[in-house]
Design a protein around this motif. Sequence first.
Motif: not given
Length: 308
Positions: A105-109, A209-210, A241-245, A277-280
Amino acid sequence: MNSSSASISFSAYGSLRRYNAALLVCISVLYVSCLCVNLFLVLVIWRESGLHRPMYVLLVHLCLSGVAGSSSVCPHVIRLLLADRPRTSLAWCLTQVFFINVYSGCIFCILALMAYDRYVSICKPLLYRSIVTPARVRALLLLVYLSLGWSSAAQVVLTSRLRLCRHTVDKLLCDSLVVARLSCESSAAVSVFGLCSAIWVVLCPCVLVLGSYLRILPVLLRGSGASRARGLRTCTPHLVTFVNFSAVSFFGVIYNRLSDRVPEAAAVLTCVNFFIVPPLLHPIIYGIKMQEIRQSVKKMMKKKMIQM
C-alpha cells in the motif's frame, strides 16, 4: 480465536532443498544490495540540503518503504531455507501479513503522491510552492501511514479470528489469502474487507497517477523543446517505477490465485520479483535518471576523496 502459539509449516521449501545454497546466496546478495542502495540514496538526500524538497522527501519514504517490505520477508525466507523443518508461529505469520499489506500500500500511495507533485510542478509551476508545502507533504504521508496501518491491522484481526483446520501452506511466506485458505470455513467479512482495502490502496492511487499524467502529457507536448526535455527527465523515473511495481503486483496477484497450478520455482520468482527487485531498482532508476541526485553523489564522492 486462534492461539498465537499455533505453528504454520511451509511445504514449498521441501521441493527447493537441492537449490538451497544457490537460493541463500542469491536472496542474501540481493537483500544486502537492496539495503545498501536504498540507505545510500537516503543518506545522499539527507546530507544535501538542496535536495530537501517535497519530491525528494517522497523519494526517501519510497526507499524506506522498500527497505521495510524486503526486511519483512527476506530474513524470514533465509531463516526457513536454513531450517530443517520450515515452520513459524501463527503470530509471526500474521505480523508478516501486516507488514506485507503496509508495504504494498505504501509504494502505491507514495507513487500517487509523487505523481501529484509532478502534476503541480509541470501544470501549475507558479503555484507549486504554495500547494506542495513541506507541512502538507508531512500531513499526507502521516495520513497514508495511519490509514494503511489501520486497514492492515483490521485485516489481521479479522484473519486471526478464523479457526484453522490446516497448518501447512505451499508458499514461501504468509499473506492474508494463505491464512484464509487454512480456515475451516470461508469468511465473507475477511474477503469483503480485503477487497475494499485493495481498492483503497491500489485502485485509487493508480487512478490518481493516470489522471495526473493525462494532465501532464498535453502540457509537455505544448511546451518548448527544453521544457519538454526537463519535464521528461523528472517524469521518466517515476513512470518507470510505477509501471514496474504495477507489473510485479499484477503477476503477484495472478500467482496467488493460481499457486496450485504453477511450479514451485514460481514461488521464488514471485517473492524476489515483488519484495526485492522493485526496492532494488527504484533508487537505481532515480539515481541514474535524476541529474540533481547524480551531481550530489559526485559531490559526496569528491569530498570523500579529498578527505582521504
